[in-house]
Design a protein around this motif. Structure first.
Motif, PDB file in Angstrom:
ATOM      1  N   ARG A  83      -5.794   7.126  -1.044  1.00 35.71           N
ATOM      2  CA  ARG A  83      -5.106   5.844  -0.556  1.00 35.71           C
ATOM      3  C   ARG A  83      -4.247   5.712   0.718  1.00 35.71           C
ATOM      4  NH1 ARG A  83      -4.798   1.670  -4.369  1.00 35.71           N
ATOM      5  NH2 ARG A  83      -3.070   0.870  -3.286  1.00 35.71           N
ATOM      6  N   GLY A 109       0.738  -1.312  -0.023  1.00 33.81           N
ATOM      7  CA  GLY A 109      -0.179   0.033   0.010  1.00 33.81           C
ATOM      8  C   GLY A 109       0.837   1.384   0.117  1.00 33.81           C
ATOM      9  N   TYR A 135      -5.986  11.179  -5.558  1.00 31.19           N
ATOM     10  CA  TYR A 135      -6.147   9.476  -5.257  1.00 31.19           C
ATOM     11  C   TYR A 135      -5.037   8.938  -4.437  1.00 31.19           C
ATOM     12  CZ  TYR A 135      -6.872   4.858  -6.547  1.00 31.19           C
ATOM     13  OH  TYR A 135      -7.150   3.486  -6.356  1.00 31.19           O
ATOM     14  N   SER A 136      -3.811   9.285  -4.663  1.00 28.88           N
ATOM     15  CA  SER A 136      -2.699   8.938  -3.671  1.00 28.88           C
ATOM     16  C   SER A 136      -3.143   9.441  -2.246  1.00 28.88           C
ATOM     17  CB  SER A 136      -1.195   9.195  -4.320  1.00 28.88           C
ATOM     18  OG  SER A 136      -1.182  10.803  -3.948  1.00 28.88           O
ATOM     19  N   PHE A 151       1.174   4.053  -3.085  1.00 30.39           N
ATOM     20  CA  PHE A 151       0.815   5.474  -2.809  1.00 30.39           C
ATOM     21  C   PHE A 151       2.015   6.309  -3.322  1.00 30.39           C
ATOM     22  CE2 PHE A 151       2.720   8.490   0.235  1.00 30.39           C
ATOM     23  CZ  PHE A 151       1.738   9.579   0.036  1.00 30.39           C
TER      24      PHE A 151
END
Length: 76
Positions: A66, A23, A62-63, A27
């Motif tokens: 996340r 994850g 979006y990152s 990212f």
């Protein structure tokens, strides 16, 4: 606080730690890709600069989403 986070990570199984690292990796990939699209002029994208910046900002947002989801799942 950092000690609590490290203790929480060490309590996780090997699979959960692997998914945490994965994850964090994704990212960073989305963040760097968004910055590259926005600021690297040598990138061969045939796009209008307005759309380039919009796409870069979209990837960075979006990152961030996340990252927030990763942090929230890590505290549980």
């Amino acid at each position: 606080m950092l000690k609590n986070i490290v203790d929480n990570i060490m309590k996780k199984s090997l699979k959960e730690r692997f998914l945490l690292v994965l994850g964090i990796l994704f990212f960073l990939i989305y963040l760097v890709l968004g910055l590259m699209i926005m600021f690297w002029d040598m990138l061969p994208l045939n796009m209008d600069p307005l759309y380039r910046y919009a796409f870069g900002v979209l990837l960075i947002v979006y990152s961030a989403i996340r990252f927030l989801r990763l942090i929230n799942s890590n505290t549980e």
